[in-house]
Design a protein around this motif. Structure first.
Motif, PDB file in Angstrom:
ATOM      1  N   LYS A  49       0.373   5.957  -1.691  1.00  0.00           N
ATOM      2  CA  LYS A  49      -0.966   6.092  -2.263  1.00  0.00           C
ATOM      3  C   LYS A  49      -1.617   7.419  -1.877  1.00  0.00           C
ATOM      4  CE  LYS A  49      -5.535   3.920  -2.483  1.00  0.00           C
ATOM      5  NZ  LYS A  49      -6.392   2.804  -2.011  1.00  0.00           N
ATOM      6  N   GLN A  50      -1.569   7.751  -0.577  1.00  0.00           N
ATOM      7  CA  GLN A  50      -2.326   8.898  -0.083  1.00  0.00           C
ATOM      8  C   GLN A  50      -1.655  10.239  -0.374  1.00  0.00           C
ATOM      9  OE1 GLN A  50      -5.321   8.551   1.052  1.00  0.00           O
ATOM     10  NE2 GLN A  50      -5.283   6.321   1.093  1.00  0.00           N
ATOM     11  N   ILE A  51      -0.333  10.300  -0.282  1.00  0.00           N
ATOM     12  CA  ILE A  51       0.383  11.567  -0.473  1.00  0.00           C
ATOM     13  C   ILE A  51       0.875  11.723  -1.903  1.00  0.00           C
ATOM     14  CG2 ILE A  51       2.340  12.981   0.279  1.00  0.00           C
ATOM     15  CD1 ILE A  51       0.076  12.688   2.336  1.00  0.00           C
ATOM     16  N   LEU A  52       1.422  10.647  -2.457  1.00  0.00           N
ATOM     17  CA  LEU A  52       1.987  10.735  -3.810  1.00  0.00           C
ATOM     18  C   LEU A  52       0.993  10.363  -4.900  1.00  0.00           C
ATOM     19  CD1 LEU A  52       5.535   9.258  -3.128  1.00  0.00           C
ATOM     20  CD2 LEU A  52       4.768  11.631  -2.977  1.00  0.00           C
ATOM     21  N   GLY A  53      -0.101   9.677  -4.509  1.00  0.00           N
ATOM     22  CA  GLY A  53      -1.166   9.377  -5.449  1.00  0.00           C
ATOM     23  C   GLY A  53      -0.825   8.365  -6.520  1.00  0.00           C
ATOM     24  N   VAL A  54       0.013   7.366  -6.191  1.00  0.00           N
ATOM     25  CA  VAL A  54       0.385   6.356  -7.193  1.00  0.00           C
ATOM     26  C   VAL A  54      -0.517   5.136  -7.064  1.00  0.00           C
ATOM     27  CG1 VAL A  54       2.765   7.130  -7.306  1.00  0.00           C
ATOM     28  CG2 VAL A  54       2.149   5.386  -5.665  1.00  0.00           C
TER      29      VAL A  54
ATOM     30  N   ASN B 163       2.936   1.703  -7.041  1.00  0.00           N
ATOM     31  CA  ASN B 163       3.189   1.724  -5.596  1.00  0.00           C
ATOM     32  C   ASN B 163       4.180   0.633  -5.213  1.00  0.00           C
ATOM     33  OD1 ASN B 163       3.009   1.666  -2.753  1.00  0.00           O
ATOM     34  ND2 ASN B 163       0.837   2.212  -2.783  1.00  0.00           N
ATOM     35  N   GLY B 164       3.940  -0.576  -5.724  1.00  0.00           N
ATOM     36  CA  GLY B 164       4.827  -1.694  -5.399  1.00  0.00           C
ATOM     37  C   GLY B 164       6.235  -1.469  -5.910  1.00  0.00           C
TER      38      GLY B 164
ATOM     39  N   ALA C 215       3.859  17.816  -1.807  1.00  0.00           N
ATOM     40  CA  ALA C 215       2.940  16.809  -2.338  1.00  0.00           C
ATOM     41  C   ALA C 215       3.028  16.788  -3.859  1.00  0.00           C
ATOM     42  CB  ALA C 215       1.519  17.112  -1.892  1.00  0.00           C
ATOM     43  N   GLY C 216       3.067  15.583  -4.426  1.00  0.00           N
ATOM     44  CA  GLY C 216       3.122  15.434  -5.875  1.00  0.00           C
ATOM     45  C   GLY C 216       4.519  15.274  -6.441  1.00  0.00           C
TER      46      GLY C 216
ATOM     47  N   LEU D 276      11.324  13.015  -6.264  1.00  0.00           N
ATOM     48  CA  LEU D 276      12.127  13.469  -5.129  1.00  0.00           C
ATOM     49  C   LEU D 276      11.850  12.636  -3.891  1.00  0.00           C
ATOM     50  CD1 LEU D 276      14.114  15.490  -3.913  1.00  0.00           C
ATOM     51  CD2 LEU D 276      12.178  17.055  -3.523  1.00  0.00           C
ATOM     52  N   ALA D 277      10.569  12.345  -3.646  1.00  0.00           N
ATOM     53  CA  ALA D 277      10.203  11.554  -2.477  1.00  0.00           C
ATOM     54  C   ALA D 277      10.792  10.148  -2.549  1.00  0.00           C
ATOM     55  CB  ALA D 277       8.688  11.474  -2.341  1.00  0.00           C
TER      56      ALA D 277
END
Length: 467
Positions: A277-282, A287-288, A347-348, A352-353
């Motif tokens: 949520k905080q880094i990838l902003g999903v 997120n789940g 970030a974003g 890749l993450a």
């Protein structure tokens, strides 16, 4: 009878039926793991929805308070680890595994009320009680596997059971986002409670402590299991050799491996949704799904690890120790390398993450055929007790790891602080497995059998040395 002779004799007695009652018991234990871990990890996703400022009926909890809530499960979990192994040996595993699932299901149904009317303190109390009942889980599983699973099927059937933990984790993370989005976060806990109640009803009717106590098993299948495990005839209660266990360097190496695994796994487990949520902003639904993917890959990779390990040992290409250590090295050093890569993802870069997270968690499946079943290799008579001991120490680490992450993450939107969390987990993975590789052993220990046993005439004779 030594292990190799037992396996040869058992192979000649193997039932012709493809599936037997032991497989039904394994499937029930698999679903017990699915449900137990679903109820263990549901808070990781639920707390994202519970603290969402854009939604109704949510709570204004700081990151430190959330870390306390996430770690509170383990406060109760560590308490019964050692007693659980002894209780399972004395009273049988089927009673305790029923307590695990039924107890967690009942508490899950109470969690929304506790949070609304008692705040985060009451929520922590519920999680502590859930942890307390789940303290029986792994010692009891080791006890039941030691009674139900033949030696030549141990890697693959043991992997099937324990892989349920990752499927439960993946399904919970996947479903929680959608459940919270459409019906609100309380529904997450209500669904878990209802499924746990259904499993309990089925297992109470069909579950059994051992082949000897099963009402459905055939005489042929029972003899096959007993012969493979060297348990033909009446089994005596054995005194636990506490001194031998606690002065064993290979056992200490097992404790270190288990602690290292839990640090890395539970840091990711408790913090991944917040990272998403905080880094990838999903959002909560994506997120789940993204959080679930790594654990689904771990579940799927567990099966080739299990089958390959059994095949390698059957062909005698490697010793048991070498096979377990190679599996464990893949399961801990692989994620350590991938975590370093993850810490440098810009970030974003969501794809890749998530890809690196999938590698981190997926490769961790190697521990299923690594240290996780070494307790049974070293001393099958005391596997439940040994698992209780290692799991107690490992889950003290599970309490500490999210709290340490919370201390590091003063600003959870800062990628540099997340990098420090990943570095630390990577270093612990590497160091713990290195200690296990150097000092661990998977050979049956001499203290697995008592020094003296009483024969039928009342005289004493030396027990056969197990090699």
């Amino acid at each position: 009878m030594n292990t190799e002779e037992g396996v040869k004799d058992a192979a000649s007695l193997k039932p012709k039926k493809l599936l037997g009652i032991r497989h039904f018991q394994v499937v029930m234990l698999f679903f017990a793991m699915v449900l137990a871990f679903s109820m263990r990890v549901n808070m990781s996703m639920a707390i994202v929805a519970m603290t969402d400022k854009d939604s109704e009926n949510t709570f204004d909890w700081s990151m430190q308070t959330q870390s306390v809530i996430l770690s509170s499960f383990f406060w109760g979990y560590v308490v019964l680890q050692i007693p659980a192994g002894e209780i399972a040996a004395k009273f049988g595993g089927s009673l305790l595994i029923t307590v695990v699932v039924a107890g967690n299901a009942a508490i899950s149904l109470l969690i929304p009320l506790a949070a609304y009317y008692g705040g985060w303190q009451s929520l922590c109390a519920c999680r502590v009680f859930q942890g307390l009942t789940q303290g029986f889980l792994f010692p009891t599983m080791h006890n039941l596997i030691g009674k139900w699973v033949p030696l030549e099927e141990k890697s693959r059937l043991g992997t099937l059971i324990y892989a349920g933990s990752q499927l439960g984790t993946a399904l919970q993370l996947l479903a929680s986002g959608f459940i919270a989005s459409y019906w609100g976060w309380p529904a997450i806990f209500y669904v878990n409670g209802a499924l746990g109640a259904i499993w309990t009803c089925v297992y109470v009717v069909f579950g059994a402590d051992s082949p000897e106590k099963s009402r459905m098993i055939s005489a042929e299948e029972k003899l096959y299991i007993q012969t493979s495990l060297g348990q033909v005839g009446e089994q005596k209660k054995l005194q636990t050799p506490w001194k031998a266990i606690f002065t064993s360097l290979p056992f200490f190496a097992l404790v270190i491996a288990h602690c290292g695994q839990n640090w890395g796994f539970w840091t990711l487990m408790t913090e991944m949704p917040s990272y998403m949520k905080q880094i990838l902003g999903v959002d909560i639904k994506a997120n789940g799904a993204m959080s679930a993917l790594p654990y689904l890959s771990m579940y799927l990779l567990g099966f080739p690890f299990g089958f390959i390990s059994d095949y390698v040992l059957k062909k005698k290409w490697l010793s048991t120790s070498a096979c377990r250590k190679i599996s464990n090295s893949i399961g801990m050093w692989g994620p350590a390398v991938a975590l370093v890569g993850l810490s440098y993802v810009p970030a974003g870069q969501v794809g890749l993450a998530v890809g690196l997270l999938t590698i981190v968690v997926g490769l961790n499946a190697g521990h299923y055929t690594g240290f996780l079943i070494v307790h049974i290799d070293m001393a099958p008579n005391y596997a439940g007790t040994m698992m209780g001991i290692t799991n107690m120490f490992a889950n003290i680490i599970s309490i500490i790891s999210p709290l340490v992450a919370g201390l590091i993450l003063q600003d959870e939107a800062d990628p540099n602080q997340w990098r420090h969390v990943f570095y630390l987990s990577s270093a612990i993975y590497i160091a713990a497995n290195l200690f296990f590789v150097i000092f661990g052993s998977c050979e049956t220990q001499t203290w697995n059998k008592p020094n003296e046993v009483e024969d039928n005439n009342g005289t004493e004779k030396k027990a056969e040395k197990v090699v």
